[in-house]
Design a protein around this motif. Sequence first.
Motif, PDB file in Angstrom:
ATOM      1  N   SER A 121       0.836  -1.198   0.000  1.00 53.14           N
ATOM      2  CA  SER A 121       0.000   0.000   0.000  1.00 53.14           C
ATOM      3  C   SER A 121       0.883   1.267   0.000  1.00 53.14           C
ATOM      4  CB  SER A 121      -0.885  -0.047   1.252  1.00 53.14           C
ATOM      5  OG  SER A 121      -1.807   0.972   1.221  1.00 53.14           O
ATOM      6  N   TRP A 132      -5.012   1.583  -2.270  1.00 50.46           N
ATOM      7  CA  TRP A 132      -5.609   0.245  -2.436  1.00 50.46           C
ATOM      8  C   TRP A 132      -6.510   0.231  -3.659  1.00 50.46           C
ATOM      9  CZ3 TRP A 132      -4.946  -4.451  -0.330  1.00 50.46           C
ATOM     10  CH2 TRP A 132      -5.925  -5.411  -0.574  1.00 50.46           C
ATOM     11  N   VAL A 133      -6.491  -0.871  -4.395  1.00 49.87           N
ATOM     12  CA  VAL A 133      -7.480  -1.072  -5.465  1.00 49.87           C
ATOM     13  C   VAL A 133      -7.987  -2.516  -5.334  1.00 49.87           C
ATOM     14  CG1 VAL A 133      -6.787   0.613  -7.233  1.00 49.87           C
ATOM     15  CG2 VAL A 133      -5.574  -1.560  -7.064  1.00 49.87           C
ATOM     16  N   TRP A 134      -9.272  -2.695  -5.631  1.00 54.70           N
ATOM     17  CA  TRP A 134      -9.841  -4.049  -5.485  1.00 54.70           C
ATOM     18  C   TRP A 134      -9.561  -4.854  -6.754  1.00 54.70           C
ATOM     19  CZ3 TRP A 134     -11.161  -5.832  -0.902  1.00 54.70           C
ATOM     20  CH2 TRP A 134     -11.473  -4.917   0.101  1.00 54.70           C
ATOM     21  N   ASP A 135      -8.289  -5.016  -7.101  1.00 56.38           N
ATOM     22  CA  ASP A 135      -7.989  -5.851  -8.275  1.00 56.38           C
ATOM     23  C   ASP A 135      -7.626  -7.272  -7.814  1.00 56.38           C
ATOM     24  OD1 ASP A 135      -5.359  -5.872  -7.480  1.00 56.38           O
ATOM     25  OD2 ASP A 135      -4.567  -4.925  -9.267  1.00 56.38           O
ATOM     26  N   THR A 139      -6.643  -8.244  -3.937  1.00 53.65           N
ATOM     27  CA  THR A 139      -7.768  -8.882  -3.242  1.00 53.65           C
ATOM     28  C   THR A 139      -7.427 -10.316  -2.844  1.00 53.65           C
ATOM     29  OG1 THR A 139      -9.221  -7.506  -4.571  1.00 53.65           O
ATOM     30  CG2 THR A 139     -10.252  -9.303  -3.364  1.00 53.65           C
ATOM     31  N   LEU A 142      -5.270 -10.248   0.121  1.00 61.34           N
ATOM     32  CA  LEU A 142      -6.041  -9.951   1.327  1.00 61.34           C
ATOM     33  C   LEU A 142      -6.772 -11.204   1.809  1.00 61.34           C
ATOM     34  CD1 LEU A 142      -7.157  -7.837   3.381  1.00 61.34           C
ATOM     35  CD2 LEU A 142      -9.009  -7.401   1.761  1.00 61.34           C
ATOM     36  N   THR A 191      -4.944  -5.813 -14.162  1.00 61.17           N
ATOM     37  CA  THR A 191      -4.564  -5.364 -12.824  1.00 61.17           C
ATOM     38  C   THR A 191      -3.528  -4.257 -12.905  1.00 61.17           C
ATOM     39  OG1 THR A 191      -3.424  -6.043 -10.805  1.00 61.17           O
ATOM     40  CG2 THR A 191      -3.054  -7.416 -12.723  1.00 61.17           C
TER      41      THR A 191
END
Lengths: 254, 54
Positions: A121, A132-135, A139, A142, A191
């Motif tokens: 990050s 942050w990106v929800w790619d 993800t 995480l 991504t």
Amino acid sequence: MNDVATQKTGFWTWLTGLANPTRFMGLADRWIPWLAAITTALLALGLWMSFNAPEDYQQGATVLIMFIHVPTVWLAMFCYLVMSISALGTLVWRHPLSDVALRAAAPIGAAFTLLGLITGSLWGKPMWGAWWVWDARLTSFLVLLIIYLGIISLGRALEEPTQAAKALAITTLVGFINLPIIKFSVDWFETLHQPASVSRLAKPAMDVAFLYPLLTMALAFSFLFATLHLMNMRNEILRRRIRSLKLRAAAGER
Amino acid sequence: MFGKHAAYIIPSYTLTVLVIAGLLLWILATYRKRKNEIAALEAKGIKRGAGGEQ
């Protein structure tokens, strides 16, 4: 041919001998100081090489974050691989040390995963303009942290050792599916994250000025993992001894 | 020292050191606590069986 067979038998005897906790504890007590010394030396060398590396023409000084981000991410995934092999050890070979290794590795893997997310990050913000990106890559990584936390919680929730060992092993193996997803997410999905630049079949897409410090730091973190894992396995064996002593005391009181 | 990126580089290294040091201290403290607990149980005359079971 006979030599190979003897070597195999010798290794197997050594491995099964480690099922004796007293023998394993003796071995761990001897190895830990050496592993700690090698880790310290490698970390000192790796940090010296990292801080003496030139600035990247595109990333500037933020390339310094790579020298800790990449090793923590590698080790977070390697730790899960160790846990998955341990899970097989529990389910297939029923080696008593397998469950010890699995449980002891989980908090270390969770810590490395957390560090991978934090340093990623802190690297992403100046490079991509976003914390942050929800790619797919971020993800799935995480999700790895959530799996680690789930395994730690499950281990604490189940009291009966044999049931707990089986449940942890099965859960770990189910979670293994996430590792190839993390690894290949940058190839399978759109991504922001860059594709593999070190572990490629062709020549690594990185200048040696950055590659050597990175590999030294990765080796240092590998030894750090080995040291912490052995130390925590020792703790897990002690936890089982305490349980055994308390059961013995309770049986004596009846 | 790190120019305009110091605000990202310094926290990266600081947090890495803090998390690893915290993990190491937790492992060491657990080891000491469990060793003491075993010593206390053994002082009460509770011993492990032959064969060094877990």
